[in-house]
Design a protein around this motif. Structure first.
Motif, PDB file in Angstrom:
ATOM      1  N   ASP A 137      36.575  33.839  44.767  1.00 18.52           N
ATOM      2  CA  ASP A 137      37.550  34.449  43.856  1.00 18.52           C
ATOM      3  C   ASP A 137      37.748  33.534  42.655  1.00 18.52           C
ATOM      4  O   ASP A 137      38.099  32.357  42.807  1.00 18.52           O
ATOM      5  N   ILE A 138      37.504  34.077  41.467  1.00 23.56           N
ATOM      6  CA  ILE A 138      37.716  33.335  40.226  1.00 23.56           C
ATOM      7  C   ILE A 138      39.035  33.797  39.638  1.00 23.56           C
ATOM      8  O   ILE A 138      39.200  34.967  39.289  1.00 23.56           O
ATOM      9  N   CYS A 139      39.982  32.890  39.542  1.00 28.30           N
ATOM     10  CA  CYS A 139      41.358  33.244  39.186  1.00 28.30           C
ATOM     11  C   CYS A 139      41.770  32.588  37.874  1.00 28.30           C
ATOM     12  O   CYS A 139      41.372  31.465  37.572  1.00 28.30           O
ATOM     13  N   ALA A 140      42.584  33.301  37.113  1.00 26.25           N
ATOM     14  CA  ALA A 140      43.158  32.756  35.885  1.00 26.25           C
ATOM     15  C   ALA A 140      44.429  33.530  35.572  1.00 26.25           C
ATOM     16  O   ALA A 140      44.725  34.556  36.186  1.00 26.25           O
ATOM     17  N   ASN A 141      45.165  33.047  34.584  1.00 26.73           N
ATOM     18  CA  ASN A 141      46.417  33.688  34.219  1.00 26.73           C
ATOM     19  C   ASN A 141      46.220  35.040  33.552  1.00 26.73           C
ATOM     20  O   ASN A 141      47.098  35.887  33.559  1.00 26.73           O
ATOM     21  N   SER A 142      45.059  35.237  32.909  1.00 28.00           N
ATOM     22  CA  SER A 142      44.779  36.492  32.224  1.00 28.00           C
ATOM     23  C   SER A 142      43.456  37.052  32.718  1.00 28.00           C
ATOM     24  O   SER A 142      42.565  36.314  33.151  1.00 28.00           O
ATOM     25  N   GLU A 143      43.318  38.374  32.633  1.00 27.52           N
ATOM     26  CA  GLU A 143      42.070  39.008  33.066  1.00 27.52           C
ATOM     27  C   GLU A 143      40.903  38.549  32.196  1.00 27.52           C
ATOM     28  O   GLU A 143      39.802  38.312  32.699  1.00 27.52           O
ATOM     29  N   GLU A 144      41.151  38.409  30.909  1.00 30.20           N
ATOM     30  CA  GLU A 144      40.075  37.981  30.005  1.00 30.20           C
ATOM     31  C   GLU A 144      39.526  36.618  30.412  1.00 30.20           C
ATOM     32  O   GLU A 144      38.315  36.402  30.450  1.00 30.20           O
TER      33      GLU A 144
END
Length: 559
Positions: A137-144
């Protein structure tokens, strides 16, 4: 579950690390082949000590097979990337579990974090890793942001030269990339923690962790780890503007490990930064923050351009020192403008009788300084008329070195011999200005409006009918860019007004979230900013001012 090691090497302690993918970077750091920060020197020493004191396995066959995937990517791993990758993915304890199952990569913007994340994610779902349903799972604060590394892998699979080959081993669409042999998949996810409790990840990659204010969302993703063998966590980031959040916690943990104050417990801290803020002025030191810089001449050219902008205006271009150089301590609050630009405000203010204007009021403390500013516009030029009230009871008067008495004699301020500056003094002044100008609107801090509400309504200004703007911090952040433009282009004038110049020179830019700025005092007690903040309040309503060719002249009201 022990790793399926593809080599028959036995675990052993190693005085000499016989793995070029690991030692190339270590020797560059140790011999000065690359400029490296103190944290890198400590990390290299730490890694050597671990190999010398623990029984470990370096899986050479696994390394060779993983590195074979580089030919499908539009880059080869650089020395620092191979070092991190092999330690993270190919070094095991005697029991077959990863020696470093958690890695923190802290490098300057442009170093190639997303490409590295994509390569790691791709390798993790392949048969070389060999664990079924090892989801990444690659996670970040924004979808972009979360999609960036995912799209890197997706685009490689879509390459015409690769398409047929990969179709036999993988299936993919815009939301998931799946290995047919291991049933493992890569997905991207945002920071919304809802409905994530059922995750069964093998690896979680957190991109740009500087944006996380707390661990809540991260914990949702990591609590699913442990359901699959060899759970891993990868944090990659530059520095940012959120303090006391996840990033600062990871940095503190890393520093304790590298200082020998804390056992690493499987945590690999790869930190690249300037050792001292002044090193920003030495381009030869920049690779301390960005270890990819010696290999990327186009990136160096771009950074050189950004450096020139930073030198010109450090406060506005503070992203350079923070995100390019990982040196947030140098993103300091600085003067709101150069002195030459402040001096340029002394240009003569033209005759403004009958002109429309907006009024900004700073009424922070009734027993200190209170200020009001009328703002006018003529095309791209702005003019301000300012007035100040000073309470004689102010506890700060003894600290102030400015010639307040001279400014009173010049009519720029008036002292109030009372326990406070009464609201009616401000509205009486505003009434006198309404006889000269067409005052369209009043802007005042949202939290101070109650102090003036009755008096303003008494002269026809009310928040209910939107003739009063209640200014919030977000309004100030939005207008800061416009104010900066007016100052640097010398498009604002308030005439020969040393009091306003003093106010402005006392004001500092304060970095806020998401690359924004707000304002503060350079020194809390002896340097006042009230007049400038009244100007800022007025500027939040500058859009209400008509263009000069739209102005219908109004005869001054004579009573």
């Amino acid at each position: 579950m022990a790793a399926k090691r593809s080599s028959d090497l036995r675990p052993r302690k190693r005085r000499r690390i016989d793995c070029p993918e690991i030692t190339e970077w270590m020797r560059l750091v140790e011999t000065g082949g690359i400029e490296a920060c103190e944290e890198q020197h400590r990390l290299v020493a730490h890694v050597r000590n671990v190999f010398a004191t623990e029984e470990l396995v370096i899986d050479y066959d696994r390394i060779e097979r993983y590195m074979g995937y580089q030919k499908y990517f539009p880059f080869d791993l650089l020395p620092w990337e191979k070092f991190c990758f092999v330690l993270f993915m190919c070094v095991f304890r005697a029991d077959g579990t990863p020696r470093w199952d958690e890695m923190f990569i802290y490098v300057g913007r442009g170093a190639g974090k997303n490409g590295f994340d994509g390569f790691v994610a791709f390798c993790a779902i392949t048969g070389v890793n060999g664990i079924r349903s090892y989801d990444v799972d690659i996670c970040a604060n924004s979808e972009e942001q979360a999609k960036t590394s995912f799209d890197d892998v997706y685009n490689i699979l879509e390459e015409p030269d690769n398409f047929k080959k990969f179709k036999r081993s993988f299936s993919w669409n815009q939301v998931a990339i799946t290995s047919k042999s291991t049933k493992s998949r890569i997905k991207y996810r945002t920071d919304n923690p809802k409905s994530k409790d059922g995750l069964r990840s093998g690896m979680v990659i957190f991109d740009e962790v500087h944006a996380y204010e707390n661990w809540k969302n991260i914990n949702v993703f990591t609590t699913g780890l442990g359901k699959k063998p060899h759970p891993r966590r990868l944090y990659t980031t530059t520095d940012g503007d959120v303090r006391d959040g996840v990033l600062d916690s990871l940095k503190s943990k890393s520093e304790k490990i590298l200082a020998g104050e804390k056992h690493d417990n499987g945590f690999l801290p790869f930190m690249c930064k300037l050792d001292r803020p002044e090193e920003v002025n030495d381009p030869g030191k920049w690779e301390k923050a960005n270890p990819s810089l010696p290999y990327l001449p186009i990136l160096r050219t771009e950074i050189e351009k950004e450096y020139a902008d930073y030198v010109e205006n450090p406060a506005v271009n503070f992203d350079f020192i923070v995100k390019r150089m990982n040196c947030p301590t140098q993103a300091q609050e600085s003067a709101v403008a150069k002195w030459d630009d402040i001096l340029a405000t002394r240009r003569e203010v033209p005759e403004l009788y009958g002109w429309p204007c907006v009024c900004g009021i700073d009424f922070a403390k009734t027993n200190d300084f209170v200020a009001a500013v009328l703002l006018f516009r003529d095309g791209g030029d702005y003019y301000a008329v300012c007035h100040t009230w000073v309470c004689r009871q102010s506890a700060d008067l003894g600290r102030i070195k400015a010639p307040l008495d001279e400014w009173e004699a010049a009519g720029l301020l008036e002292f109030v011999d009372d326990v406070e500056v009464s609201p009616w003094l401000v509205t009486d002044w505003l009434i006198s200005q309404m006889r000269l100008y067409d005052v369209l609107k009043v802007a005042i801090d949202n939290y101070r409006y109650s102090l003036l509400k009755r008096e303003l309504e008494g002269i026809g200004f009310s928040a209910d009918d939107k003739t009063v703007k209640l200014v919030r911090p977000s309004d100030i952040m939005l207008v800061q860019v416009k104010i900066n433009s007016l100052l640097v282009n010398q498009s604002i004038a308030w005439g020969e007004n040393p009091l306003m110049r003093w106010y402005t020179n006392n004001t500092k830019l304060v970095p806020a979230a998401h690359g924004n700025f707000t304002y503060g005092k350079i020194e809390e007690k002896s340097r006042k900013t009230d007049g400038f903040m009244a100007f800022v309040a007025a500027m939040t309503q500058e859009g209400e001012l008509p263009e000069c060719n739209e102005i219908e002249y109004i005869e001054p009201l004579v009573v």
